[in-house]
Design an enzyme around this catalytic site. Structure first.
Site, short mmCIF file in Angstrom:
data_model
loop_
_atom_site.label_atom_id
_atom_site.label_comp_id
_atom_site.label_asym_id
_atom_site.label_seq_id
_atom_site.Cartn_x
_atom_site.Cartn_y
_atom_site.Cartn_z
N CYS A 383 0.72 -1.27 -0.14
CA CYS A 383 0.14 -0.14 0.03
C CYS A 383 0.75 1.30 -0.22
O CYS A 383 1.43 1.56 -1.05
CB CYS A 383 -0.88 0.07 1.15
SG CYS A 383 -2.37 0.91 0.81
N HIS A 509 -3.65 -4.94 0.66
CA HIS A 509 -2.97 -5.31 1.77
C HIS A 509 -3.06 -6.96 1.57
O HIS A 509 -3.97 -7.52 2.35
CB HIS A 509 -3.85 -4.80 2.90
CG HIS A 509 -3.72 -3.42 3.31
ND1 HIS A 509 -2.63 -2.84 3.98
CD2 HIS A 509 -4.31 -2.43 2.77
CE1 HIS A 509 -2.41 -1.57 4.04
NE2 HIS A 509 -3.57 -1.16 3.17
N GLU A 511 -1.52 -8.88 3.37
CA GLU A 511 -1.43 -9.33 5.04
C GLU A 511 -2.77 -10.10 5.43
O GLU A 511 -2.84 -10.94 6.36
CB GLU A 511 -0.91 -8.38 5.86
CG GLU A 511 -1.75 -7.52 6.34
CD GLU A 511 -1.31 -6.03 5.19
OE1 GLU A 511 -1.02 -6.12 4.09
OE2 GLU A 511 -1.54 -4.88 5.67
N1 GLN Z 1 -1.83 6.83 2.81
C1 GLN Z 1 -1.79 6.03 1.45
C2 GLN Z 1 -3.07 6.33 1.14
O1 GLN Z 1 -4.16 6.66 1.60
C3 GLN Z 1 -1.60 4.69 1.83
C4 GLN Z 1 -2.50 3.97 2.61
C5 GLN Z 1 -2.38 2.40 3.31
O2 GLN Z 1 -0.99 2.26 3.17
N2 GLN Z 1 -2.97 1.88 3.71
O3 GLN Z 1 -3.57 5.92 -0.29
#
Ligand code: GLN
Length: 535
Positions: A383, A509, A511
């Site tokens: 992410c 994600h 995970e």
């Molecule tokens: N801050 C980034 C976004 O909002 C990544 C978010 C995250 O890593 N969950 O796109």
């Protein structure tokens, strides 16, 4: 109708109520019953999505896009079932729903009160978990500690629930602490006694007591808790401290907790099928290799902020008989101009940059990513970790020195990571990220394809910003491969770099879909590459 197990906690927090609930669910599933899990959190936030990970730990995301408490991650990892919006209920959700109904006019003429309006709403959410999941048994954990003002109405709802459904349909498990006093060298039952009294004051008599203690209770202590708790000694289940939480279900199984529950419900006590879990424990206890992975993040002072990432790394290690030791690297410390990267990463075979929000610590992550790219150390970006990899590549390989994300610099001249039109229109911060499952098409012949062995995957999301497709051509011309793309929106989901032993990052994600018994493909290949990294 489903049967319901409620797990409450006494004495203090952090006793492992979530693990207790998960273990019970796992054991009932191993008996062939369909289970579903639910957590009640007594705070006034609608969901934990707006809370700081340093305070609250990670926000777990379900397939249908609910931002939930991290305990739901334990639930999914233990029972290997997908949970959903009905699985995490907060006081915030309950109160806002009741107030919304009042405004619509659903209660015209009535004075809205905690009892019955709030308590009815809570009970409805419990019934709904049973009906919507079609489960035989629902396990509901109540957050907080008995006696908290915040959870009082939840406890009251459970009292009413028992009255409505009877002892053959609802069962109370109360987890408490039995501390050991050094000096007099004895276990003390008074905190447990008091916590049971507190529970009874709320109209609830526990059916099972789970005692957390550093040593075996012994007959005398058990008898005492049995007498004061008014429950048979065999219904006292010992939760002795363990090194590995995955051991707990087997410890409970030896004490027949699931049989006690099934008997009270009048359900058949079938044979348990726990082979997969016993094999997991055997593996965990016989790991014969070790590896260090650096996790570079901004919330490293609280390991729980990265709980699912940590569990996913461990699970991938199990597949290779390897214990994964995580080096927690605070990205802000990498921003110091005297930082010695060689020294920081000297024992690490791989570098992972997981999710995060806001601009603090970003430059340190970019440096760590550059270090991994240039020195050919396996890299996994998740992410924010993908957004970092894109910025780093744009700046240092494509020569776009001021490349950044709109999140860190609103006026950024080269926003390689940007807000899409739908997100620009968003005003409320809560529940408005891109959340939950989205499809991703994978290009054949890429590392991603090698990992997933599939051209189409589903992964969970939680972010607001996206790769800016206006920069795709220039980044691709310098070698970046866009191996995963959302087929509907064309948004970039996975990037990777050739001429590197292992450099891959994803916008989602992974995970959240890892299981201790089933390593996730991206973590699997990252750990494999790190083990093979001889540097
Ligand atoms: N801050 C980034 C976004 O909002 C990544 C978010 C995250 O890593 N969950 O796109």
């Amino acid at each position: 109708m489903a049967k319901y197990v409620f797990v409450t906690g006494g004495v203090c927090s952090g006793l492992g109520k979530g693990i207790t609930a998960s273990s019970i669910a796992l054991l009932l599933k191993a008996k062939g019953y369909k289970v579903f899990m639910q957590k009640f959190d007594p705070y006034m936030n609608v969901d934990p999505g707006t809370m700081s990970p340093i305070q609250h730990g990670e926000v777990f995301v379900t397939a249908d896009g609910c931002e939930t408490d991290l305990d739901l991650g334990h639930y999914e990892r233990f029972i290997d079932e997908e949970l959903n919006y009905t699985s995490n209920i907060t006081n915030g959700k309950i109160y806002s729903s009741v107030i919304e109904k009042e405004r619509i006019g659903d209660f015209l003429g009535a004075t809205i009160q905690i009892v019955p309006h709030i308590s009815n709403e809570i009970k409805n959410k419990i019934y709904e978990a049973g009906t919507s999941s079609g489960a035989d048994i629902v396990i509901t954990e109540i957050g907080g500690t008995v006696g908290d003002i915040e959870s009082a109405v939840m406890m009251e709802s459970l009292r009413q629930f028992r009255l409505e459904t009877g002892i053959e349909n609802s069962l109370f498990v109360h987890t408490t602490l039995v501390p050991y006093l050094f000096g007099s060298n004895e276990l003390k039952t008074k905190p447990t006694q008091n916590s049971i009294i507190e529970l009874r004051r709320l109209g609830i008599q526990p059916d099972i007591i789970v005692t957390r203690a550093p040593i075996d209770l012994g007959e005398a202590v058990k008898k005492k808790i049995s007498l004061f708790g008014s429950i048979p000694p065999e219904n006292i289940i010992e939760a002795k401290d363990v090194n590995n939480i995955y051991q707990i279900p087997l410890n409970f199984h030896r004490q027949h907790i699931e049989d006690i529950i099934l008997k009270q419900f009048g359900l058949k006590v079938t044979k348990s099928n726990l082979e997969h879990w016993e094999n997991l424990i055997k593996t965990v206890e016989s790991l014969d290799k070790e590896i260090e992975i650096s996790l570079v993040g901004k919330y490293t002072e609280l390991e729980d902020a990265y709980l699912s990432v940590k569990e996913a790394l461990k699970a991938a290690g199990y597949k290779y008989n390897t214990k994964v030791n995580i080096k927690w690297v605070n990205s802000e410390e990498l921003e110091d101009k005297n930082c010695n990267f060689k020294e920081v990463f000297k024992n690490s075979k791989g570098i992972i940059v997981p999710g995060g929000f806001g601009s603090r610590g970003i430059e340190g992550m970019i440096k760590a990513c550059e270090y991994a790219r240039v020195n050919k150390i396996p890299y996994l970006g998740i992410c924010l970790g993908m957004q970092i990899a894109v910025i780093e590549f744009a700046r240092h390989v494509c020569g776009i020195a001021d490349a950044s994300s709109r999140e860190f610099n609103e006026l950024c001249p080269n926003p390689v990571i940007d807000l899409m039109a739908d997100q620009k229109a968003v005003i409320n911060k809560g529940g408005t990220l891109r959340l939950g499952n989205y499809r991703c098409s994978i290009t054949k012949g890429t590392l991603a394809y090698k990992d997933y062995k599939s051209e189409e995957i589903l992964e969970r999301h939680r972010h607001r910003y996206e790769f800016n497709n206006n920069y795709k051509e220039i980044l691709a011309s310098k070698g970046m491969i866009f191996s995963g793309v959302n087929p509907e929106s064309n948004l970039v989901e996975i990037i990777e770099l050739p001429n590197h032993p292992h450099f891959i990052a994803c916008q989602f994600h992974p995970e959240f879909k890892s299981r201790p018994t089933k390593a996730h493909p991206l973590f699997d290949s990252f750990i494999k590459a790190s083990i093979e990294n001889k540097k």
